[in-house]
Design an enzyme around this catalytic site. Structure first.
Site, PDB file in Angstrom:
ATOM      1  N   ASP A 202       0.856  -1.352  -0.040  1.00 40.04           N
ATOM      2  CA  ASP A 202      -0.057   0.094   0.108  1.00 40.04           C
ATOM      3  C   ASP A 202       0.848   1.414  -0.068  1.00 40.04           C
ATOM      4  OD1 ASP A 202      -2.987   0.873   0.447  1.00 40.04           O
ATOM      5  OD2 ASP A 202      -1.643   2.005   1.592  1.00 40.04           O
ATOM      6  N   ILE A 203       0.647   2.243  -0.754  1.00 41.51           N
ATOM      7  CA  ILE A 203       1.423   3.442  -1.055  1.00 41.51           C
ATOM      8  C   ILE A 203       0.995   4.242   0.063  1.00 41.51           C
ATOM      9  CG2 ILE A 203       1.714   5.532  -2.170  1.00 41.51           C
ATOM     10  CD1 ILE A 203       1.045   4.013  -4.919  1.00 41.51           C
ATOM     11  N   ASN A 210      -3.118  12.496  -4.484  1.00 39.45           N
ATOM     12  CA  ASN A 210      -3.862  13.088  -5.384  1.00 39.45           C
ATOM     13  C   ASN A 210      -4.543  14.391  -5.014  1.00 39.45           C
ATOM     14  OD1 ASN A 210      -4.155  10.699  -6.953  1.00 39.45           O
ATOM     15  ND2 ASN A 210      -5.538   9.557  -5.469  1.00 39.45           N
ATOM     16  N   HIS A 215      -5.373  13.814  -9.731  1.00 45.20           N
ATOM     17  CA  HIS A 215      -5.498  12.338 -10.086  1.00 45.20           C
ATOM     18  C   HIS A 215      -4.625  12.016 -11.318  1.00 45.20           C
ATOM     19  CE1 HIS A 215      -8.566  11.355  -6.852  1.00 45.20           C
ATOM     20  NE2 HIS A 215      -9.040  12.603  -7.309  1.00 45.20           N
ATOM     21  N   ASP A 219      -2.320   8.738 -11.014  1.00 40.58           N
ATOM     22  CA  ASP A 219      -2.210   7.573 -11.981  1.00 40.58           C
ATOM     23  C   ASP A 219      -0.761   7.331 -12.470  1.00 40.58           C
ATOM     24  OD1 ASP A 219      -5.024   7.342 -11.553  1.00 40.58           O
ATOM     25  OD2 ASP A 219      -5.600   8.143 -13.661  1.00 40.58           O
ATOM     26  N   GLU A 245      -4.571   2.200  -4.574  1.00 36.08           N
ATOM     27  CA  GLU A 245      -3.434   2.053  -4.328  1.00 36.08           C
ATOM     28  C   GLU A 245      -2.630   0.628  -3.789  1.00 36.08           C
ATOM     29  OE1 GLU A 245      -4.738   4.405  -0.664  1.00 36.08           O
ATOM     30  OE2 GLU A 245      -5.508   3.879  -2.722  1.00 36.08           O
TER      31      GLU A 245
END
Length: 326
Positions: A202-203, A210, A215, A219, A245
């Site tokens: 997980d980031i 974001n 966004h 991405d 994420e």
């Protein structure tokens, strides 16, 4: 009610109920008898187990769009594989309905491999023999050409079906495998009783990326991270995007020690990488490894618990479930 259910079970037509994903939920006795199968061979399996490659393409390209848009399919001809390995033609009529917020598809089947007009067709064929003989040379040439064209089209359809299969397993944003492929791969490992380690990634603070950069930049970060993990993993791991994420890596035959070592090295690599516009980001990783009587679901829960622990205790680190104080 019981008499009604019994009539449906032994109705003069086949009957199945599917869920919206094509999983067989019920099948009547008539259909089982025609197919030569038992309940346990069909219930819980995808309807595609009864289809050849060409018929799968028909099912995907016509049945799914039609049932989704028009909520019904009428007089679709499909060949279904019987237990003896032979394919037999059926006419399929289907209707989509919703019950308690769950979507179902009822399917009725009629066999058409025995027709009442065989005798009349035979008489007509006999009366046409003389004319057919006169035209046989031209017919042979036309048939040969048609046969060649059909073979070409069948090959094209098979290639299209294979491409569709690949696309259905790939995450469009990152280009790596998606959640559907992950579930299929994990099921295969579970059925084959293959040991493996699982890493949930997980980031850290991705929401702020974001919120700060938008966004589109977010991405780009997801795509770049997927690319880095893919390059780092090589043939050692299957890299998938689970959603948002969050990513999941599967390391076949990896022990707990090998799994956590891999995760820590990956953590260092990402922390040292410079991402365009964003700069440096970090990731948290939770690791689990197969154990006796441990299901895939339990493994994922353990890896997720380890990830939660890593994020709660500072982030930017890899934790194996075995390290937690249970």
């Amino acid at each position: 009610m019981n008499n009604q259910l019994d009539r449906i079970a032994h109705a003069p037509c086949g009957f199945m109920t599917l869920d919206i994903d094509g999983i067989i939920l019920s099948v009547n006795e008539t259909m089982l008898k025609w197919l030569g199968k038992k309940h346990e061979q069909l219930i819980g399996y995808h309807f595609e187990i009864l289809l050849s490659k060409v018929n799968k393409l028909i099912f995907h390209s016509y049945f799914y769009p039609t049932i989704s848009i028009q909520e019904r399919v009428e007089e679709l001809i499909l060949k279904l594989l019987h237990e003896d390995g032979e394919s037999h033609p059926y006419i399929l009529n289907a209707r989509k309905f919703e019950e308690e917020s769950i979507i179902y598809v009822d399917c009725a089947f009629i066999r058409i491999d025995q027709r009442a007009n065989y005798e009349s067709e035979l008489k007509y064929a006999q009366s046409s023999v003389q004319e057919a003989l006169k035209q046989k040379e031209a017919a042979y040439e036309a048939l040969e050409k048609l046969h060649f064209e059909i073979e070409e089209k069948q090959e094209e359809l098979i290639m299209m079906n294979e491409n569709l299969e690949k696309l259905s397993n790939v995450d469009q944003l990152t280009g790596i495998y998606n959640r559907r492929y992950l579930q299929e791969h994990l099921s295969l490992l579970e059925r084959s009783k293959t040991d493996f380690s699982m890493i949930v990634v997980d980031i850290d603070h991705f929401k702020s990326v974001n919120d700060t950069y938008g966004h589109l930049v977010g991405d780009d970060v997801l795509s770049r991270l997927a690319q880095l993990m893919q390059q780092f993993s090589g043939e050692r791991a299957v890299v998938t995007r689970y959603g948002g994420e969050e990513f999941v890596l599967v390391l076949p035959l990896a022990t707990a020690e090998e799994g956590i070592y891999f995760a820590k090295e990956l953590n260092k690599l990402i922390a040292a990488e410079n991402f365009a516009e964003v700069g440096h980001i970090t990731i948290s990783l939770g690791v689990s490894t197969t154990c006796e009587n441990c299901s895939v679901h339990q493994m994922f829960k353990k890896a997720d618990d380890a990830l939660y622990y890593a994020k709660k205790h500072g982030r930017n680190q890899a934790i194996h479930y075995n390290q937690l104080e249970i």
